[in-house]
Each structure stands twice: as C-alpha cells, then as structure tokens.
Enzyme design. Sequence first.
Site, PDB file in Angstrom:
ATOM      1  CG  ASP A  90      49.835  43.422  11.663  1.00  0.00           C
ATOM      2  OD1 ASP A  90      48.685  43.576  11.231  1.00  0.00           O
ATOM      3  OD2 ASP A  90      50.081  42.951  12.798  1.00  0.00           O
ATOM      4  CE  LYS A 109      47.107  39.820  10.196  1.00  0.00           C
ATOM      5  NZ  LYS A 109      46.382  40.787  11.026  1.00  0.00           N
ATOM      6  CB  THR A 166      37.926  49.671  17.208  1.00  0.00           C
ATOM      7  OG1 THR A 166      37.083  49.461  16.061  1.00  0.00           O
ATOM      8  CG2 THR A 166      38.982  50.679  16.873  1.00  0.00           C
ATOM      9  CB  THR A 223      34.583  51.700  13.136  1.00  0.00           C
ATOM     10  OG1 THR A 223      34.476  51.372  11.757  1.00  0.00           O
ATOM     11  CG2 THR A 223      33.269  52.254  13.647  1.00  0.00           C
ATOM     12  CB  CYS A 245      30.806  46.333  10.964  1.00  0.00           C
ATOM     13  SG  CYS A 245      32.433  46.576  10.278  1.00  0.00           S
ATOM     14  CE  LYS A 289      34.364  46.525  15.456  1.00  0.00           C
ATOM     15  NZ  LYS A 289      34.242  47.926  15.057  1.00  0.00           N
ATOM     16  CE  LYS A 308      29.231  39.756   3.431  1.00  0.00           C
ATOM     17  NZ  LYS A 308      29.435  41.183   3.181  1.00  0.00           N
TER      18      LYS A 308
END
Length: 436
Positions: free
Chosen positions: A30, A35, A86, A123, A264, A267, A325
């Site tokens: 990364d 991080k 993305t 994705t 997810c 977008k 969630k």
Amino acid sequence: MHITMIGTGYVGLVTGTCFAEFGHTVTCVDKVEEKIEKLKKGVIPIYEPGLDNLVKKNVDEGRLCFTSDLAVSVPFSDAVFIAVGTPSSRRGDGYADLSYIYQAAKEVAPHLNGYTVVVDKSTVPVGTARQVSRIIKETNPSVDIDIASNPEFLREGAAIADFMRPDRVVIGVETERAEDVMREIYKPLYIRDTPIVSTTIETAELAKYAANAFLAVKISFINEIANVCEAVNANVTDIAKAIGMDGRIGSKFLHPGPGYGGSCFPKDTLALMRIVQENGENVRVVEAAVEANSAQKARMVKKIREMLGGSEAGKTIAILGLTFKPETDDMRDAPSATIIPALLEKGAKIKAHDPKGIEEAKHYLPAGIEYVQNAYEAAAEADCVVLMTEWNQYRALDLERIKESMNAPVFVDLRNVYEPQKMKELGFQYMGVGRK
Ligand code: UDX
C-alpha cells in the site's frame, strides 16, 4: 505461489490474508506508509471480524508481510492482484474513478520480471483489464504478462467466511497459462468442490456488476412491496417468507429496511448504468432500483417525523446504529448519513450510538450529534428511538428499561428487529417497515 496484493482496503487485506491462509506467500503493498507501519505492528486499519487474528497467524507463520515498496515482491510474484479502490468519480456522474487502478498498473510495470499474471480484483467497468494490460505494456514493453479479471463477492462483516466458502469463484482469462496460475491459487477451494466459472475477461468484469445490481434490485423490490404493505395493511415479513420459499426467488436479500448502502451497491449500480448507456443499451430495472433506494431513505425521514407527531423540531431522537450494516465500521453510503442530516436540519437533537462505527461516522455526519456509549444512554430522555442498523447488541434490549427512561415511548424499527404485537403490549408506539 508468490502473490503481490496491491491495496490494503477491505478487499485487498481480506483477500491477501486469506491467500496466505491457503498457504501462498503474500506481500500486501500500500502506498499509504502509515497504514503499512500499523499493519506491521499488527494494527488492522478496518474492523472486519476475525481479520486481526488471521493476519497475526499468517504473519507469525511467515506467509504474509506488508510493504510500501513494489520492488520487494513484484519481481518474484506469480500473480500481482490489483485491489485498489474504484469509488464513484468526484464529478458526480456515476462513472467509476479508475485513476487508482491505472496508477497501480503504471507503477507495477517496471518491476515485473518473468511470466506474471496481473489480476484485476477491484470492481471495474468492462474493458478495464485490457486498459491495465495496455498501460503495463506501454510502460515496460519487455514484460511477459497475462491479464485476468477475478471479481470479489465478499460481504463486509462476513468477508473471511465468504472468501473461505464462496458460492463460486469467477475467473476471466484469455490464455491457458493464466488460467493454470489462477486455478493453482484457488486450488484449496477447488479441493472443497467450490465451482469455478472460467470465462472471458469481459464476462468476468460484467458478472460482478450484474450480481451486485441484481441484489440491489431485489432489496429495492422488497422495500417497495413493504411500502405497499403499509398502505394495504399487509405484512412484508410474511410476504418475504412466502415468496422466498420459492426456490426460483430464494429467501436471501428480502429484508426490507432503510435502503441499501455500503461500498458496493450504490456505486456499482451507477457505474453499470454508465457502462450500459455508453453502449447504447438500457438497464431500466436497475435505474428504477436506484431511484427506489433514494426514495426509501427519504421515506424513512417521513416515517420518523410522523411518529413524532408531524415535526422533529426540538425533539430528541436516539439513533441505534450508524454503519450501513452490522459488523463493520464502514459508513460509505450508510442510510444514516442521509437520514440524520435531514432530521438535524429540521431542528431535531440527535443522540447516536454504534458499536464500532462512531469514529468513522464523525467523518460522514454533520457536527452537533451527541455520541454515547450504549443504547440505554441514547434512549434516556429521548422522544423517539430509531433502530437504524441491526447490530446484535440491539436485538435483545431491555425494552422496559428503554421505555422507562424515554420522554415518550416511540420506537421506529427500520430493520424489523422487534415484533409489533410485543412492542404494543410493552406500551410502545411502534413502527417497523412494511408491518403496520
Ligand atoms: C455486497 C455484496 O453482497 C458482495 O457480494 C459484494 O462483493 C460487495 O457488496 P456488502 O456491501 O458488504 O456486500 O453488504 P451486503 O450484506 O450485501 O448489504 C448491502 C446493503 O444492503 C446493506 O446496506 C444492507 O443493509 C442492505 N440489505 C441487504 C438490505 O437492506 N436488505 C437485505 O435483505 C440485504
């Protein structure tokens, strides 16, 4: 197999760690050095149940390591996975922002050495893998690579289980050599009889969008049926049960609520609409699902307002759950981030609790919210409790205690956790979704 995983977000970190658990040697890379430093010390930047222990185990056993330097692992890797973000583009036009993918392709190119499969895990719109291949070959014409698309189907909060026991693995490749490498990587699943769908690159790319769009449609469908239930005095829980027992429909993803959120569905549905429009086709069903989802969030504001007697001005609202969630700290496109600002704007006072998401929520929600330690503190002297996210902590609340501590016993259950009849018997003015 030696694997480099670029990107240590929800997808990259879970996938990389699980590949290490399979027995492969994995290096997670990364750009954000802070991080990486944290990961080296065993500090996991996200909340995903079980991930901390699995990272530690695989680091201790020498199969997993972290670096910011692509040169450390790319030249020795059989496969390089790109698992960077993305997000929707900042232009607000629904297109996916592919700059992180293309940047990763450029940066990886000079380090490639010997035959390597470069895999798009993120994705991405149809055609992106080919662009990645083009960028790599332009940057370093001497490379010997094949490109592959290998979409993920992991649910946050259950990502490790989803990875270890997937319904299927989708692999988009165009050479046998690349397919062999991909099958070798997933061999432990193959042995467990996991179906592998081996197909073309474009098909794999589109399959991911089709899966997410279908699930989004399913949720919007049951949300609209729930709204009809309220109008005609029917019960959506029983309807979901009745239709879900039909094997052609299936019982999953038929829980009505405040609308889908997360990293997810919002977008990916928009990105699919753009892909389809660019190709002169239509996905009207998906467009309708997106619209129904926005309307659902607004409808929840109206529902809360009505339960407060027509106005939230000056009222104290206890919000239980902020994340999109349970079992995640992710706030991306959480319904709470639409509903709470609308209530605040009309003069409500908000007391909010979330088991894991408060720090993250502060980046997504306006100032002026009082964050508290537990559900009981939130409910104390509130005019209304709104159960926004169905964390387990909220499933067996001491409802007597909640009721006694409130200004008025109003309970809006946006996840249908409680039984309407029982709530009525307890003396609550109770409202769920699709169950009058
Ligand atoms: C989703 C997909 O499930 C996963 O395969 C993909 O790779 C990434 O996107 P995730 O966003 O982590 O996973 O969560 P998911 O459990 O699918 O829930 C998404 C949203 O839909 C949440 O806001 C959830 O509350 C909502 N939802 C889900 C409902 O409102 N009703 C349901 O019945 C199911």
